[in-house]
Scaffold this motif. Structure first.
Motif, PDB file in Angstrom:
ATOM      1  N   ARG A 120       0.836  -1.200   0.000  1.00 26.09           N
ATOM      2  CA  ARG A 120       0.000   0.000   0.000  1.00 26.09           C
ATOM      3  C   ARG A 120       0.865   1.241   0.000  1.00 26.09           C
ATOM      4  N   GLU A 121       0.268   2.314  -0.447  1.00 23.83           N
ATOM      5  CA  GLU A 121       0.923   3.614  -0.405  1.00 23.83           C
ATOM      6  C   GLU A 121       0.441   4.321   0.858  1.00 23.83           C
ATOM      7  N   TRP A 122       1.367   4.628   1.748  1.00 22.96           N
ATOM      8  CA  TRP A 122       1.027   5.326   2.979  1.00 22.96           C
ATOM      9  C   TRP A 122       0.972   6.823   2.675  1.00 22.96           C
ATOM     10  N   SER A 123      -0.040   7.472   3.191  1.00 21.58           N
ATOM     11  CA  SER A 123      -0.175   8.915   2.954  1.00 21.58           C
ATOM     12  C   SER A 123       0.516   9.693   4.074  1.00 21.58           C
ATOM     13  N   GLU A 124       0.718  10.974   3.838  1.00 18.73           N
ATOM     14  CA  GLU A 124       1.261  11.847   4.883  1.00 18.73           C
ATOM     15  C   GLU A 124       0.295  11.891   6.065  1.00 18.73           C
ATOM     16  N   GLU A 125      -0.991  11.782   5.770  1.00 20.88           N
ATOM     17  CA  GLU A 125      -2.005  11.745   6.843  1.00 20.88           C
ATOM     18  C   GLU A 125      -1.832  10.487   7.705  1.00 20.88           C
ATOM     19  N   ASP A 126      -1.482   9.349   7.077  1.00 26.16           N
ATOM     20  CA  ASP A 126      -1.209   8.121   7.842  1.00 26.16           C
ATOM     21  C   ASP A 126      -0.028   8.327   8.780  1.00 26.16           C
ATOM     22  N   VAL A 127       1.036   8.945   8.247  1.00 22.27           N
ATOM     23  CA  VAL A 127       2.225   9.215   9.066  1.00 22.27           C
ATOM     24  C   VAL A 127       1.863  10.149  10.216  1.00 22.27           C
ATOM     25  N   GLU A 128       1.107  11.201   9.922  1.00 24.97           N
ATOM     26  CA  GLU A 128       0.727  12.166  10.962  1.00 24.97           C
ATOM     27  C   GLU A 128      -0.149  11.503  12.019  1.00 24.97           C
ATOM     28  N   THR A 129      -1.037  10.612  11.611  1.00 22.42           N
ATOM     29  CA  THR A 129      -1.894   9.894  12.573  1.00 22.42           C
ATOM     30  C   THR A 129      -1.040   9.100  13.547  1.00 22.42           C
ATOM     31  N   LEU A 130      -0.024   8.402  13.038  1.00 20.00           N
ATOM     32  CA  LEU A 130       0.850   7.639  13.938  1.00 20.00           C
ATOM     33  C   LEU A 130       1.670   8.562  14.828  1.00 20.00           C
ATOM     34  N   ARG A 131       2.087   9.709  14.300  1.00 17.54           N
ATOM     35  CA  ARG A 131       2.819  10.674  15.144  1.00 17.54           C
ATOM     36  C   ARG A 131       1.935  11.153  16.302  1.00 17.54           C
ATOM     37  N   VAL A 132       0.676  11.446  15.993  1.00 16.40           N
ATOM     38  CA  VAL A 132      -0.255  11.900  17.033  1.00 16.40           C
ATOM     39  C   VAL A 132      -0.467  10.794  18.066  1.00 16.40           C
ATOM     40  N   LEU A 133      -0.620   9.549  17.602  1.00 17.40           N
ATOM     41  CA  LEU A 133      -0.778   8.430  18.540  1.00 17.40           C
ATOM     42  C   LEU A 133       0.464   8.259  19.400  1.00 17.40           C
ATOM     43  N   SER A 134       1.638   8.429  18.793  1.00 18.30           N
ATOM     44  CA  SER A 134       2.888   8.330  19.542  1.00 18.30           C
ATOM     45  C   SER A 134       2.979   9.416  20.604  1.00 18.30           C
ATOM     46  N   GLN A 135       2.613  10.647  20.230  1.00 16.28           N
ATOM     47  CA  GLN A 135       2.643  11.751  21.190  1.00 16.28           C
ATOM     48  C   GLN A 135       1.633  11.523  22.316  1.00 16.28           C
ATOM     49  N   ALA A 136       0.472  10.967  21.972  1.00 13.53           N
ATOM     50  CA  ALA A 136      -0.532  10.670  23.001  1.00 13.53           C
ATOM     51  C   ALA A 136      -0.002   9.609  23.967  1.00 13.53           C
ATOM     52  N   ALA A 137       0.681   8.606  23.424  1.00 11.04           N
ATOM     53  CA  ALA A 137       1.264   7.573  24.281  1.00 11.04           C
ATOM     54  C   ALA A 137       2.332   8.170  25.191  1.00 11.04           C
ATOM     55  N   THR A 138       3.168   9.043  24.651  1.00  9.56           N
ATOM     56  CA  THR A 138       4.194   9.709  25.459  1.00  9.56           C
ATOM     57  C   THR A 138       3.550  10.535  26.569  1.00  9.56           C
ATOM     58  N   SER A 139       2.484  11.243  26.237  1.00 14.23           N
ATOM     59  CA  SER A 139       1.767  12.026  27.256  1.00 14.23           C
ATOM     60  C   SER A 139       1.200  11.128  28.334  1.00 14.23           C
ATOM     61  N   GLU A 140       0.658  10.001  27.940  1.00 18.50           N
ATOM     62  CA  GLU A 140       0.084   9.062  28.912  1.00 18.50           C
ATOM     63  C   GLU A 140       1.177   8.476  29.800  1.00 18.50           C
ATOM     64  N   ILE A 141       2.327   8.171  29.205  1.00 23.45           N
ATOM     65  CA  ILE A 141       3.460   7.673  29.997  1.00 23.45           C
ATOM     66  C   ILE A 141       3.874   8.736  31.003  1.00 23.45           C
ATOM     67  N   GLY A 142       3.970   9.987  30.550  1.00 18.10           N
ATOM     68  CA  GLY A 142       4.339  11.086  31.453  1.00 18.10           C
ATOM     69  C   GLY A 142       3.329  11.250  32.573  1.00 18.10           C
TER      70      GLY A 142
END
Length: 184
Positions: free
Chosen positions: A80-102
């Motif tokens: 599949r071709e990943w879109s920039e929106e797909d990448v941004e969605t994972l970045r947001v999920l990663s940041q949310a996980a980091t916030s939850e860890i904090g």
């Protein structure tokens, strides 16, 4: 289907050596793979063979100190071709996980601090109750905030009846006296 195939489905994890994620962790950057069979870094990787991970998108999961803790990733069993929106969605999920860890670490530290504070208060109370003299503490408004058992006995008053009241309410003759002036 969703999720990992057996035998990894039960443990809900795979060894890092069998994961494409290791390249994200080492590179500390997103990895976008549309077809793993054509990607020189992973085409012979066990994840491609065992997990049928043909398309991969992963972003670093950062700790509070920006250390890479792992990845947040998406895997597809078809190219599949990943879109920039797909990448941004994972970045947001990663940041949310980091916030939850904090937030989790903050709650742990707050609870530990509270336990230490309570233990310190308990030890202080134990010491103040063990001394053979009357001890009391007042705040800026002359309110009694602590009275030990010897003070109760000396004054012939129960703590519950005097805590929170001013020393002048309990001992009216004290107001304006030499002792009062000395304390001020």
């Amino acid at each position: 289907g969703c999720g990992l195939p057996e035998p990894w489905a039960d443990t809900r994890e795979i060894p890092l050596s069998s994961s494409i994620c290791q390249h994200v962790i080492r590179g500390d950057a997103p990895m976008v793979i549309g077809d793993a069979r054509d990607h020189p870094l992973v085409r012979d990787h066990p994840a491609v063979q065992d997990l049928f991970a043909l398309a991969y998108l992963g972003v670093p999961l950062l700790g509070l100190d920006n250390e890479v803790l792992g990845t947040v990733c998406a895997i597809d069993r078809t190219p599949r071709e990943w879109s920039e929106e797909d990448v941004e969605t994972l970045r947001v999920l990663s940041q949310a996980a980091t916030s939850e860890i904090g937030a989790h670490l903050y709650r742990q530290e707050r609870n530990r601090s509270e336990q230490l504070r309570k233990a310190g208060e308990a030890r202080t109370t134990e010491i103040l109750e063990s001394i053979d003299d009357a001890f009391y503490a007042i705040d800026r408004d002359w309110r009694l905030i602590y009275v030990n058992r010897h003070a109760e006995r000396l004054w012939r008053r129960r703590r519950a009846d005097i805590l929170g009241r001013t020393v002048f309410e309990i001992f009216p003759a004290l107001e304006g006296s030499r002792t009062h002036r000395a304390y001020e």
